[in-house]
Design a protein around this motif. Structure first.
Motif, PDB file in Angstrom:
ATOM      1  N   GLU A   1      32.137  -4.502   1.319  1.00  0.00           N
ATOM      2  CA  GLU A   1      32.902  -5.350   2.224  1.00  0.00           C
ATOM      3  C   GLU A   1      32.534  -6.824   2.045  1.00  0.00           C
ATOM      4  O   GLU A   1      33.389  -7.705   2.088  1.00  0.00           O
ATOM      5  N   GLN A   2      31.257  -7.073   1.808  1.00  0.00           N
ATOM      6  CA  GLN A   2      30.801  -8.452   1.597  1.00  0.00           C
ATOM      7  C   GLN A   2      31.406  -9.055   0.321  1.00  0.00           C
ATOM      8  O   GLN A   2      31.781 -10.213   0.301  1.00  0.00           O
TER       9      GLN A   2
ATOM     10  N   GLY B   1      34.200  -8.281  -1.087  1.00  0.00           N
ATOM     11  CA  GLY B   1      35.645  -8.517  -0.909  1.00  0.00           C
ATOM     12  C   GLY B   1      36.433  -7.747  -1.952  1.00  0.00           C
ATOM     13  O   GLY B   1      35.928  -6.773  -2.519  1.00  0.00           O
ATOM     14  N   ASP B   2      37.654  -8.192  -2.219  1.00  0.00           N
ATOM     15  CA  ASP B   2      38.524  -7.473  -3.152  1.00  0.00           C
ATOM     16  C   ASP B   2      37.852  -7.347  -4.518  1.00  0.00           C
ATOM     17  O   ASP B   2      37.717  -8.334  -5.231  1.00  0.00           O
TER      18      ASP B   2
ATOM     19  N   VAL C   1      37.623  -6.697  -8.269  1.00  0.00           N
ATOM     20  CA  VAL C   1      38.613  -6.726  -9.352  1.00  0.00           C
ATOM     21  C   VAL C   1      38.004  -6.432 -10.722  1.00  0.00           C
ATOM     22  O   VAL C   1      38.734  -6.244 -11.695  1.00  0.00           O
ATOM     23  N   PHE C   2      36.677  -6.398 -10.812  1.00  0.00           N
ATOM     24  CA  PHE C   2      36.060  -6.191 -12.126  1.00  0.00           C
ATOM     25  C   PHE C   2      34.628  -5.724 -11.936  1.00  0.00           C
ATOM     26  O   PHE C   2      33.932  -6.177 -11.030  1.00  0.00           O
ATOM     27  N   VAL C   3      34.220  -4.791 -12.788  1.00  0.00           N
ATOM     28  CA  VAL C   3      32.822  -4.361 -12.753  1.00  0.00           C
ATOM     29  C   VAL C   3      32.332  -4.226 -14.183  1.00  0.00           C
ATOM     30  O   VAL C   3      33.075  -3.804 -15.076  1.00  0.00           O
TER      31      VAL C   3
ATOM     32  N   VAL D   1      27.302  -6.380 -13.144  1.00  0.00           N
ATOM     33  CA  VAL D   1      27.894  -7.311 -12.192  1.00  0.00           C
ATOM     34  C   VAL D   1      29.139  -6.688 -11.591  1.00  0.00           C
ATOM     35  O   VAL D   1      29.783  -5.821 -12.190  1.00  0.00           O
TER      36      VAL D   1
ATOM     37  N   GLU E   1      32.667  -8.115  -9.570  1.00  0.00           N
ATOM     38  CA  GLU E   1      33.360  -9.384  -9.310  1.00  0.00           C
ATOM     39  C   GLU E   1      34.505  -9.184  -8.341  1.00  0.00           C
ATOM     40  O   GLU E   1      35.261  -8.220  -8.421  1.00  0.00           O
ATOM     41  N   SER E   2      34.632 -10.117  -7.436  1.00  0.00           N
ATOM     42  CA  SER E   2      35.807 -10.190  -6.580  1.00  0.00           C
ATOM     43  C   SER E   2      36.699 -11.290  -7.139  1.00  0.00           C
ATOM     44  O   SER E   2      36.353 -11.942  -8.125  1.00  0.00           O
ATOM     45  N   VAL E   3      37.824 -11.507  -6.495  1.00  0.00           N
ATOM     46  CA  VAL E   3      38.675 -12.629  -6.874  1.00  0.00           C
ATOM     47  C   VAL E   3      37.865 -13.921  -6.830  1.00  0.00           C
ATOM     48  O   VAL E   3      37.997 -14.787  -7.679  1.00  0.00           O
ATOM     49  N   LYS E   4      36.997 -13.999  -5.832  1.00  0.00           N
ATOM     50  CA  LYS E   4      36.293 -15.248  -5.547  1.00  0.00           C
ATOM     51  C   LYS E   4      35.007 -15.447  -6.349  1.00  0.00           C
ATOM     52  O   LYS E   4      34.703 -16.569  -6.739  1.00  0.00           O
ATOM     53  N   ALA E   5      34.231 -14.381  -6.557  1.00  0.00           N
ATOM     54  CA  ALA E   5      32.872 -14.617  -7.046  1.00  0.00           C
ATOM     55  C   ALA E   5      32.301 -13.447  -7.832  1.00  0.00           C
ATOM     56  O   ALA E   5      32.843 -12.357  -7.825  1.00  0.00           O
ATOM     57  N   VAL E   6      31.182 -13.742  -8.487  1.00  0.00           N
ATOM     58  CA  VAL E   6      30.438 -12.761  -9.274  1.00  0.00           C
ATOM     59  C   VAL E   6      29.193 -12.368  -8.483  1.00  0.00           C
ATOM     60  O   VAL E   6      28.488 -13.240  -7.990  1.00  0.00           O
TER      61      VAL E   6
END
Lengths: 127, 364
Positions: free
Chosen positions: A33-34, A36-37, A39-41, A58, A60-65
């Motif tokens: 949940e922290q 977020g969406d 999109v990549f692992v 790692v 990754e969400s849309v926002k961050a790694v």
């Protein structure tokens, strides 16, 4: 959010389910949940070595790694291949189909140092 | 840390709050992808009260701004706006701005929150000797944006003035939810939309009203996370990433903003005349065709080459396109559409190709 009783938890928000010498590793519902969406692992390959508390991949969400930290040491015996096409499974089923890797534990006593679900939940509530 | 007038409202909506440019701001509510899609398909509501609102007034306001900025605000008709920049003497960008002409002798200059104080100080200095006065209204002005294909109908229901004739980059005075406001058809998402400047204490009423009445049509609150992915898809620069004190407007692909044809001198003019003839680097769009997501600061290489030739300024997994996109600075000779490049992602290289900006254009 749920934290199943049969799992052990690290303070970096990974869980591990130990069956014999094999541990299945994932991230907790809280961590998903922290992030977020998702999109990549990026995960290690079969045969790679994990060292407890060290980064092994790692997410990754849309926002961050965000880095993934190994809860235990061991050798990767299986990688969850469905996450390449469906990384969102990590968030929708964090303790089920969203698992990350299976490792053969090199030092099973490391598991004892991890938290049970109650202690993990307390850590999150305190944060 | 500053708080916007909607701070408690965001927390009640379950927003995740982060520090941003000295403000506590909502980064997301339901989730970045859901908020992004709402703006592309219906509408999203943004609190942008952290932005800087600087008023320039006086008989010399127009000519003072022509001298202070790289654009020609004197050419704006009242009720119109343009995208502008304030540059240093070396031609680098101090901030990118929206300049609205509200009346003959009255302009509203909107600056990034991170640069508000620098812009106010610089403008104040550059206005000296002109019959113009600066008024920094940032901490008493709220800004709420409604963006997306349904934004006009949703705002119209609460607006005293017909919005249909309001053109892109137009601004008018109106009552929104019976409160006085300036309504501009501007935004940072690549969609139709409006930015509503209003008194600090009216923000909560208008926000709650718009959200309550618009939710059935798909309007949801959106945070800075979705704002960033939306602007990136739309190929719009973000100060601190694509623009900074090391970069000229020409390098950022924004040379058209610089009005070298205006008759008067302006700060940065001679450096910008030189910059117009050849840039050291050029901003490009990249489609990442390999594995991974390029992020700010990652190195850019020619295929199989050891030395980096550029770096990524912004990157994400594009919610609209379904693949990773990035903006990057590279030497002009490698900026041609179709050029194959590589981005260093941790210990690997991901293949990338130069594509035109914007990545996303709204259906017309």
């Amino acid at each position: 959010m749920s934290y199943p009783d049969e799992l052990k938890y690290s303070n970096e928000h990974e869980w591990i389910r130990v069956e014999g010498k094999i541990g299945t590793v994932g991230i907790t519902a809280f961590a998903a949940e922290q992030v977020g969406d998702i999109v990549f692992v990026e995960l290690p390959s079969v045969g790679d070595t994990l060292t407890a508390t060290q980064a092994f991949g790692v997410i990754e969400s849309v926002k961050a790694v965000s880095e993934l930290f190994a809860p235990v040491s061991g050798t990767v015996v299986e990688v969850n291949d469905i996450l390449g096409d469906a990384p969102e499974t990590i968030a929708s089923e964090p303790y089920g189909d969203g698992w990350l890797v299976k490792v053969e534990l090199s030092d099973p006593s490391e598991v004892d140092a991890l938290m049970d679900s109650g202690a993990y939940e307390e850590m999150i509530d305190a944060a | 840390m500053h708080k916007t007038p909607l701070d408690a409202t965001h927390r009640a909506l379950g927003a995740r709050m982060i520090p941003f440019a000295g403000w506590e701001m909502p980064v997301q509510y339901a989730g970045i992808v859901e908020e992004h899609r709402a703006v592309r398909t219906a509408a999203g509501l943004f609190d942008l009260s952290h932005m800087g609102e600087l008023w320039v007034r006086g008989p010399g306001a127009a000519s003072a701004l022509d001298h202070a900025l790289v654009t020609a605000p004197s050419r704006l008709k009242p009720g119109r706006a343009h995208y502008a920049m304030i540059c240093a003497a070396d031609g680098s960008v101090i901030d990118d701005l929206i300049v609205y002409r509200i009346a003959d002798e009255e302009f509203l200059v909107v600056a990034n929150a991170s640069n508000r104080e620098a812009v106010a100080a610089e403008l104040g200095e550059r206005l000296t000797g002109h019959a113009a006065a600066l008024d920094d209204a940032s901490l008493r002005t709220a800004l709420v944006a409604i963006q997306g294909p349904r934004s006009r109908e949703l705002l119209q229901a609460h607006c005293s003035v017909d919005l249909e004739p309001l053109k892109y980059y137009g601004i008018l005075s109106a009552e929104v939810c019976k409160r006085p406001a300036l309504v501009a058809r501007t935004g940072y998402t690549g969609e139709d939309g409006f930015e509503i400047y209003l008194a600090w204490d009216d923000a909560e009423r208008i926000w709650n009203h718009l959200l309550k009445e618009g939710s059935a049509a798909g309007l949801i609150p959106c945070g800075l996370g979705a704002r960033d992915t939306l602007r990136l898809e739309a190929g719009m620069p973000l100060y601190g990433q694509e623009l900074d004190r090391e970069t000229t407007p020409f390098e950022a692909g924004l040379g058209r903003v610089v009005k070298l044809d205006k008759p008067n001198d302006f700060t940065g003019r001679s450096a910008l005349e030189r910059a117009a003839t050849g840039a050291a680097k050029q901003l490009v769009g990249l489609r990442i065709t390999g594995r991974g997501i390029a992020r700010t600061g990652y190195p850019v290489y020619l295929p199989a080459a050891a030395e980096a030739v550029g770096r990524v300024t912004s990157g994400t997994s594009s919610p609209s396109l379904g693949h990773a996109i990035a903006m990057a600075y590279v030497p002009p000779e490698h900026a041609v559409e179709g050029t194959a490049l590589e981005v260093g992602i941790r210990n690997d290289r991901a293949a990338a190709v130069v594509v035109p900006l914007p990545f996303y254009r709204r259906p017309s």
